[in-house]
Design a protein around this motif. Structure first.
Motif, PDB file in Angstrom:
ATOM      1  N   MET A   1       0.849  -1.177   0.000  1.00  0.00           N
ATOM      2  CA  MET A   1       0.000   0.000   0.000  1.00  0.00           C
ATOM      3  C   MET A   1       0.894   1.239   0.000  1.00  0.00           C
ATOM      4  O   MET A   1       1.728   1.406   0.869  1.00  0.00           O
ATOM      5  N   SER A   2       0.721   2.083  -0.964  1.00  0.00           N
ATOM      6  CA  SER A   2       1.511   3.306  -1.069  1.00  0.00           C
ATOM      7  C   SER A   2       0.947   4.387  -0.158  1.00  0.00           C
ATOM      8  O   SER A   2      -0.269   4.548  -0.047  1.00  0.00           O
ATOM      9  N   ASP A   3       1.852   5.132   0.476  1.00  0.00           N
ATOM     10  CA  ASP A   3       1.480   6.234   1.362  1.00  0.00           C
ATOM     11  C   ASP A   3       1.473   7.534   0.562  1.00  0.00           C
ATOM     12  O   ASP A   3       2.508   7.944   0.027  1.00  0.00           O
ATOM     13  N   ILE A   4       0.314   8.162   0.481  1.00  0.00           N
ATOM     14  CA  ILE A   4       0.142   9.391  -0.284  1.00  0.00           C
ATOM     15  C   ILE A   4      -0.097  10.550   0.674  1.00  0.00           C
ATOM     16  O   ILE A   4      -0.895  10.442   1.600  1.00  0.00           O
ATOM     17  N   LEU A   5       0.597  11.654   0.454  1.00  0.00           N
ATOM     18  CA  LEU A   5       0.319  12.892   1.181  1.00  0.00           C
ATOM     19  C   LEU A   5      -0.471  13.786   0.238  1.00  0.00           C
ATOM     20  O   LEU A   5       0.015  14.163  -0.829  1.00  0.00           O
ATOM     21  N   PHE A  26      -4.881   3.036  -1.458  1.00  0.00           N
ATOM     22  CA  PHE A  26      -3.804   3.900  -0.987  1.00  0.00           C
ATOM     23  C   PHE A  26      -4.023   4.275   0.475  1.00  0.00           C
ATOM     24  O   PHE A  26      -5.151   4.390   0.941  1.00  0.00           O
ATOM     25  N   SER A  27      -2.934   4.478   1.172  1.00  0.00           N
ATOM     26  CA  SER A  27      -2.973   5.076   2.501  1.00  0.00           C
ATOM     27  C   SER A  27      -2.801   6.576   2.283  1.00  0.00           C
ATOM     28  O   SER A  27      -1.861   6.993   1.597  1.00  0.00           O
ATOM     29  N   VAL A  28      -3.687   7.391   2.839  1.00  0.00           N
ATOM     30  CA  VAL A  28      -3.669   8.827   2.559  1.00  0.00           C
ATOM     31  C   VAL A  28      -3.546   9.618   3.854  1.00  0.00           C
ATOM     32  O   VAL A  28      -4.321   9.427   4.787  1.00  0.00           O
ATOM     33  N   ARG A  29      -2.554  10.495   3.889  1.00  0.00           N
ATOM     34  CA  ARG A  29      -2.422  11.478   4.962  1.00  0.00           C
ATOM     35  C   ARG A  29      -2.759  12.833   4.365  1.00  0.00           C
ATOM     36  O   ARG A  29      -2.549  13.065   3.184  1.00  0.00           O
ATOM     37  N   LEU A  30      -3.273  13.729   5.202  1.00  0.00           N
ATOM     38  CA  LEU A  30      -3.777  15.006   4.713  1.00  0.00           C
ATOM     39  C   LEU A  30      -3.004  16.184   5.293  1.00  0.00           C
ATOM     40  O   LEU A  30      -2.529  16.127   6.425  1.00  0.00           O
ATOM     41  N   PRO A  46       6.428  10.252   2.591  1.00  0.00           N
ATOM     42  CA  PRO A  46       5.399   9.596   1.768  1.00  0.00           C
ATOM     43  C   PRO A  46       6.017   8.989   0.512  1.00  0.00           C
ATOM     44  O   PRO A  46       7.143   9.323   0.128  1.00  0.00           O
ATOM     45  N   ASP A  47       5.259   8.110  -0.121  1.00  0.00           N
ATOM     46  CA  ASP A  47       5.701   7.537  -1.393  1.00  0.00           C
ATOM     47  C   ASP A  47       5.440   8.491  -2.543  1.00  0.00           C
ATOM     48  O   ASP A  47       6.122   8.441  -3.571  1.00  0.00           O
ATOM     49  N   LEU A  48       4.445   9.381  -2.373  1.00  0.00           N
ATOM     50  CA  LEU A  48       4.072  10.328  -3.412  1.00  0.00           C
ATOM     51  C   LEU A  48       3.281  11.460  -2.761  1.00  0.00           C
ATOM     52  O   LEU A  48       2.582  11.229  -1.777  1.00  0.00           O
TER      53      LEU A  48
END
Length: 124
Positions: A1-5, A26-30, A46-48
């Protein structure tokens, strides 16, 4: 699972896009502004990053420049998401160091394709 900001100052856009990304695995941080985005990156790389250009404190392009100047974060792919669709806006984003550019309203399939390409490139 990719971590997205996801860096987006508009709450409705932030929530809508984050839900769509989570549904696609996706794992999403805000982050709602540039300063918060820099803190989130410092907390966990993050990954992206999906970056709005117009933010209330530190402009998205300035955040991109800071991240690309830092050896620890320069390889994190950044996709600019903006309502600004003029060629000069796109040129400014790439000059700041963006890896990809996409316009709002978000076409989720087009965005996912760009994200997957950048994530695959980073993994190789």
């Amino acid at each position: 699972m990719s971590d997205i900001l996801l860096v987006e100052d508009n709450e409705m856009n932030r929530e809508m896009l984050s839900r769509r990304l989570v549904r696609r695995g996706f794992s999403v941080r805000l982050a709602e502004d540039g300063g918060t985005s820099l803190r989130r990156v410092a907390e966990a790389l993050p990954d992206l990053i999906l970056m709005d250009m117009t933010l209330p404190d530190i402009d998205g392009l300035e955040v991109i420049r800071k991240l690309k100047e830092d050896a620890r974060t320069r390889d994190v792919p950044i996709v600019v998401l903006t309502a600004r669709a003029m060629p000069e806006d796109r040129a400014r984003a790439f000059a700041a160091g963006a890896d990809e550019y996409d316009v709002k309203p978000v076409d989720i399939d087009r965005l996912l394709e760009k994200m997957r390409t950048l994530l695959a490139r980073r993994a190789s």
